[in-house]
Design a protein around this motif. Structure first.
Motif, mmCIF file in Angstrom:
data_model
loop_
_atom_site.group_PDB
_atom_site.id
_atom_site.type_symbol
_atom_site.label_atom_id
_atom_site.label_comp_id
_atom_site.label_asym_id
_atom_site.label_seq_id
_atom_site.Cartn_x
_atom_site.Cartn_y
_atom_site.Cartn_z
ATOM 1 N N ASP A 194 -12.044 12.632 23.229
ATOM 2 C CA ASP A 194 -13.015 12.593 24.320
ATOM 3 C C ASP A 194 -14.432 12.835 23.795
ATOM 4 O OD1 ASP A 194 -11.279 12.107 26.602
ATOM 5 O OD2 ASP A 194 -10.361 14.005 26.059
ATOM 6 N N ARG A 200 -8.034 3.248 36.492
ATOM 7 C CA ARG A 200 -7.890 4.170 37.631
ATOM 8 C C ARG A 200 -7.954 3.465 38.975
ATOM 9 N NH1 ARG A 200 -10.283 9.958 35.572
ATOM 10 N NH2 ARG A 200 -10.471 9.471 33.360
ATOM 11 N N ARG A 260 -0.355 0.821 31.697
ATOM 12 C CA ARG A 260 -0.628 -0.219 30.689
ATOM 13 C C ARG A 260 0.244 -1.445 30.958
ATOM 14 N NH1 ARG A 260 -1.675 4.592 27.792
ATOM 15 N NH2 ARG A 260 0.486 5.021 27.205
ATOM 16 N N ARG A 295 -9.372 2.648 25.030
ATOM 17 C CA ARG A 295 -8.097 3.376 24.934
ATOM 18 C C ARG A 295 -6.913 2.441 25.165
ATOM 19 N NH1 ARG A 295 -8.871 8.595 24.330
ATOM 20 N NH2 ARG A 295 -10.572 9.646 25.380
ATOM 21 N N GLY A 352 -1.974 7.400 24.444
ATOM 22 C CA GLY A 352 -0.764 7.831 25.145
ATOM 23 C C GLY A 352 0.072 8.744 24.275
HETATM 24 P P1 DGP Z 1 -11.126 8.446 29.703
HETATM 25 O O1 DGP Z 1 -11.071 7.717 31.025
HETATM 26 O O2 DGP Z 1 -11.317 7.515 28.507
HETATM 27 O O3 DGP Z 1 -12.055 9.629 29.711
HETATM 28 O O4 DGP Z 1 -9.624 9.032 29.430
HETATM 29 C C1 DGP Z 1 -8.995 9.869 30.312
HETATM 30 C C2 DGP Z 1 -8.278 11.013 29.670
HETATM 31 O O5 DGP Z 1 -6.876 10.732 29.659
HETATM 32 C C3 DGP Z 1 -8.641 11.368 28.247
HETATM 33 O O6 DGP Z 1 -8.674 12.795 28.133
HETATM 34 C C4 DGP Z 1 -7.519 10.811 27.424
HETATM 35 C C5 DGP Z 1 -6.346 10.874 28.343
HETATM 36 N N1 DGP Z 1 -5.386 9.776 28.155
HETATM 37 C C6 DGP Z 1 -5.662 8.466 28.083
HETATM 38 N N2 DGP Z 1 -4.540 7.744 27.982
HETATM 39 C C7 DGP Z 1 -3.518 8.641 28.000
HETATM 40 C C8 DGP Z 1 -2.098 8.503 27.943
HETATM 41 O O7 DGP Z 1 -1.551 7.417 27.861
HETATM 42 N N3 DGP Z 1 -1.387 9.657 27.993
HETATM 43 C C9 DGP Z 1 -1.956 10.882 28.098
HETATM 44 N N4 DGP Z 1 -1.178 11.961 28.160
HETATM 45 N N5 DGP Z 1 -3.291 11.044 28.147
HETATM 46 C C10 DGP Z 1 -4.056 9.934 28.105
#
Ligand code: DGP
Length: 219
Positions: A19, A49, A80, A101, A106
């Motif tokens: 992050d 989202r 995904r 991402r 994940g």
């Molecule tokens: P962002 O929208 O890029 O700020 O990401 C959202 C948050 O979620 C960030 O802390 C990373 C986390 N994240 C993203 N993808 C996954 C996932 O597939 N699994 C988990 N556990 N966390 C995730």
């Protein structure tokens, strides 16, 4: 004579990192640049989202909802999968897809919470394989100082440090299964323009198109 480039598909380029590493800024700048150059490109943010599943993930990340670690892991993966067909379709149409991402987050974030690495990897098996993943690497002290750090669930120093270690294992796994050219680490220190130049150098002519079919992740 037919133009050989006409059969090329779009490139699938993924940006990964902890992050506040500057990923979203760079992704936006890359998509802008490609649009200015009249190249066909689109952004795919994960988690997405906007979908029903994405809204559940959003509530979880904002600590408005609680969920079992396994359950939220599978929801991230489902998020995904619900975008996978559109990604493949666009790549086949010659559109470059830039993802902010992907499955690597994940694994890294869920394994950092203590879930087994192999469990974290399985649900994403056979998703579209990125042609290149750019991992933006930034020392924790610099990420912590950046604005908005700490707003969401995973934005604690302990969690980010654990996730950093898991990202190293993810990088090894990608190199082992898909070869060394699919994952590149980029120094995310410096100005936005400096980092942009580094990324540009690594992306090279990938955005002009790619030969061959889209691969499958972890296969
Ligand atoms: P962002 O929208 O890029 O700020 O990401 C959202 C948050 O979620 C960030 O802390 C990373 C986390 N994240 C993203 N993808 C996954 C996932 O597939 N699994 C988990 N556990 N966390 C995730």
């Amino acid at each position: 004579m037919s133009d050989p480039s006409s059969s090329r598909r779009g490139a699938f380029i993924v940006f990964e990192g902890l992050d506040r590493c500057g990923k979203s800024t760079q992704v936006a700048r890359l998509v802008d640049r490609l649009e200015r150059e009249s190249q066909k490109a689109r952004l795919q943010k994960f988690p997405d989202r906007t979908t029903a599943i994405g809204k559940m993930i959003d509530a979880y990340l904002q600590s408005k909802a609680e969920m079992d670690d396994h359950a939220i892991h599978l929801l991230f993966s489902a998020n995904r999968w619900e975008c996978a067909a559109a990604i493949k379709r666009d790549l086949d149409r010659g559109i470059t897809v830039i993802a902010d991402r992907y499955a690597f987050s994940g694994i890294a974030f869920s394994a950092a919470k203590g879930l087994p690495f192999d469990f974290c990897l399985q649900p994403d098996r056979a998703l579209p394989l990125p042609d290149l993943t750019l991992y933006m690497s930034l020392p924790q002290e610099e990420a912590t100082q950046r604005s908005q750090f700490g707003e969401e669930r995973y934005e604690t120093v302990t969690m980010q440090q654990a996730t950093r270690k898991q990202f190293r294992l993810v990088a090894e796994e990608v190199k082992k299964i898909h070869g060394g050219k699919k994952w590149m680490e980029v120094d995310a220190r410096g100005t936005i323009e400096e980092v942009e130049e580094r990324l540009k150098g690594l992306i090279g002519d990938l955005t002009d198109g790619v030969n061959g079919r889209v691969g499958e992740l972890w296969v």
